[in-house]
Scaffold this active site. Structure first.
Site, short mmCIF file in Angstrom:
data_model
loop_
_atom_site.label_atom_id
_atom_site.label_comp_id
_atom_site.label_asym_id
_atom_site.label_seq_id
_atom_site.Cartn_x
_atom_site.Cartn_y
_atom_site.Cartn_z
N ILE A 129 2.37 5.12 0.87
CA ILE A 129 2.86 5.77 1.91
C ILE A 129 1.55 6.03 3.07
CG2 ILE A 129 4.42 7.46 2.93
CD1 ILE A 129 5.42 7.85 0.00
N GLY A 130 1.98 5.69 4.29
CA GLY A 130 0.84 5.94 5.25
C GLY A 130 -0.39 5.02 5.41
N ALA A 131 -0.50 4.11 4.43
CA ALA A 131 -1.67 3.43 4.25
C ALA A 131 -1.97 2.64 5.72
CB ALA A 131 -1.56 2.21 3.30
N GLY A 150 0.77 -1.01 -0.10
CA GLY A 150 -0.12 0.07 -0.08
C GLY A 150 0.97 1.37 0.14
N TYR A 178 14.47 12.97 0.87
CA TYR A 178 13.30 13.77 0.64
C TYR A 178 13.99 15.18 0.78
CZ TYR A 178 9.60 10.67 1.53
OH TYR A 178 8.64 9.71 1.53
N GLU A 210 8.79 14.07 5.80
CA GLU A 210 7.95 13.79 5.14
C GLU A 210 6.71 14.60 4.99
OE1 GLU A 210 7.73 8.72 5.14
OE2 GLU A 210 6.22 9.93 6.67
N ASP A 264 6.39 -6.28 6.18
CA ASP A 264 5.85 -4.74 6.07
C ASP A 264 6.41 -4.55 4.50
OD1 ASP A 264 5.31 -2.28 5.85
OD2 ASP A 264 6.58 -1.87 7.93
N SER A 317 1.25 -0.96 10.98
CA SER A 317 0.25 -0.82 12.00
C SER A 317 -0.54 -2.42 11.79
CB SER A 317 -0.91 -0.06 11.80
OG SER A 317 -0.18 1.30 11.96
N1 ATP Z 1 -6.70 1.96 9.48
C1 ATP Z 1 -6.24 3.05 10.03
N2 ATP Z 1 -7.07 3.99 11.00
C2 ATP Z 1 -6.46 5.08 11.73
N3 ATP Z 1 -5.10 5.26 11.70
C3 ATP Z 1 -4.52 4.62 10.92
C4 ATP Z 1 -4.83 3.40 10.18
N4 ATP Z 1 -3.74 2.82 9.59
C5 ATP Z 1 -2.82 3.51 9.92
N5 ATP Z 1 -3.17 4.49 10.90
C6 ATP Z 1 -2.24 5.77 11.40
O1 ATP Z 1 -1.78 6.22 10.00
C7 ATP Z 1 -0.15 6.51 10.48
C8 ATP Z 1 0.46 5.72 9.29
O2 ATP Z 1 0.35 4.04 9.64
P1 ATP Z 1 1.67 3.17 9.43
O3 ATP Z 1 3.06 3.76 9.81
O4 ATP Z 1 1.20 1.92 9.70
O5 ATP Z 1 1.58 3.27 7.71
P2 ATP Z 1 2.61 2.39 6.61
O6 ATP Z 1 1.66 2.28 5.42
O7 ATP Z 1 3.47 1.52 7.43
O8 ATP Z 1 3.42 3.86 6.15
P3 ATP Z 1 4.92 3.86 5.41
O9 ATP Z 1 4.83 3.28 4.05
O10 ATP Z 1 5.27 5.20 5.33
O11 ATP Z 1 5.77 3.13 6.34
C9 ATP Z 1 0.18 6.10 11.78
O12 ATP Z 1 0.02 7.19 12.54
C10 ATP Z 1 -1.01 5.10 12.03
O13 ATP Z 1 -1.39 5.00 13.50
N1 GNG Z 2 11.75 6.49 -3.10
C1 GNG Z 2 11.56 5.63 -2.25
N2 GNG Z 2 11.70 4.19 -2.91
C2 GNG Z 2 11.32 3.14 -2.08
O1 GNG Z 2 11.62 2.00 -2.72
C3 GNG Z 2 10.57 3.21 -1.00
N3 GNG Z 2 10.15 2.48 -0.30
C4 GNG Z 2 9.94 3.31 0.99
N4 GNG Z 2 9.85 4.41 0.56
C5 GNG Z 2 9.45 5.83 1.52
C6 GNG Z 2 8.25 5.97 1.71
C7 GNG Z 2 8.08 6.41 2.85
O2 GNG Z 2 8.37 7.78 3.08
C8 GNG Z 2 9.00 5.70 4.02
C9 GNG Z 2 8.49 4.46 4.40
O3 GNG Z 2 7.72 3.61 3.70
O4 GNG Z 2 9.93 5.10 2.86
C10 GNG Z 2 10.30 4.49 -0.44
N5 GNG Z 2 10.88 5.67 -1.08
#
Ligand code: ATP
Ligand code: GNG
Length: 212
Positions: free
Chosen positions: A8-10, A6, A42, A147, A76, A14
């Site tokens: 970024i931040g999806a 998913g 960044y 970010e 992850d 978690s």
């Molecule tokens: N379904 C959800 N509902 C509410 N808050 C959420 C949900 N999923 C994630 N969050 C919140 O959103 C933020 C990003 O979540 P998380 O770090 O798990 O994302 P990620 O997909 O691992 O991001 P990245 O790709 O950047 O590493 C965190 O603050 C988390 O607590």
């Molecule tokens: N440029 C770039 N290439 C990658 O392969 C990649 N994989 C993750 N990310 C960035 C996204 C989030 O900020 C942060 C955590 O997912 O790292 C990437 N950025």
């Protein structure tokens, strides 16, 4: 092996954590903390994009090798998403054609190594789908300084690109069974009922695949 995918931040980290707890398995997180290149990227994507891609690819391969030593685990982010970022960086002029080709060659060599491993591919890919608004608000809420759109408004256009690419990537992904979780609808972080619903969706898929 379950992999989370998913934008970024999806919510991958978690949900990976929750799934690991639910299934009693180890979780292999993406290399973000202690990543020496991410904040540099960044600040100056043109200078650091290629190095960051190589860094992530290497870390991803390391996690896969460790994860493949165990029967069950949760990862992850998948190695298959890395090319999405690479291609975007190429489109945006942050990596050259030569860098693109060298990376693609290295990636295909690494994928060949994986093909030779006892477990060749994930058992299930869980894709967390979120709207652009949710993506932005989660990035803000999580608060990694490098970010933040508030500090660097141009990041919004980059996030928009990443968000647009993901559904296409998911549609084309065919390496393993896959399923979609609605990350807007289910707050699996703060709401226990929502978490139960999401875990039940994953369990149902695992049963269907005769993995549970
Ligand atoms: N379904 C959800 N509902 C509410 N808050 C959420 C949900 N999923 C994630 N969050 C919140 O959103 C933020 C990003 O979540 P998380 O770090 O798990 O994302 P990620 O997909 O691992 O991001 P990245 O790709 O950047 O590493 C965190 O603050 C988390 O607590
Ligand atoms: N440029 C770039 N290439 C990658 O392969 C990649 N994989 C993750 N990310 C960035 C996204 C989030 O900020 C942060 C955590 O997912 O790292 C990437 N950025």
């Amino acid at each position: 092996m379950i992999v989370l995918a998913g934008t970024i931040g999806a919510g991958k980290s978690s949900l990976a954590k929750a799934l690991g707890k639910h299934l009693g398995t180890d979780v292999y997180y993406e290399a973000v903390d202690n990543n020496p290149v991410l904040d540099l990227y960044y600040q100056d994507p043109r200078k650091y994009a290629f190095l960051l891609q190589i860094y992530f690819l290497n870390k991803r391969f390391e996690s896969i090798k460790m994860a493949y030593d165990q029967e069950n685990n949760v990862l992850d982010r998948s190695i298959f998403e890395d090319e999405l970022f690479l291609t975007l960086n190429y489109k945006n002029g942050n990596v050259t054609k030569t860098e693109l080709e060298i990376y693609q060659n290295l990636l295909s060599n690494m994928l060949e190594e994986i093909e030779g491993m006892p477990k060749k591919r994930p058992d299930l890919l869980v894709y967390i789908d979120v709207s652009f608004e949710t993506m932005l608000s989660r990035i803000t809420q999580r608060g990694r300084s490098f970010e933040q759109v508030e500090k660097q408004p141009e990041l919004k256009a980059y996030y928009q690109q990443v968000h647009e690419e993901y559904p296409i990537w998911y549609k084309n992904y065919n390496v393993s069974p896959k399923m979609r979780i609605d990350g807007d609808l289910f707050d699996f972080v703060n709401n226990e009922e929502d978490l139960e619903k999401v875990l039940a969706q994953v369990d149902k898929e695992l049963v269907k695949l005769q993995l549970k």
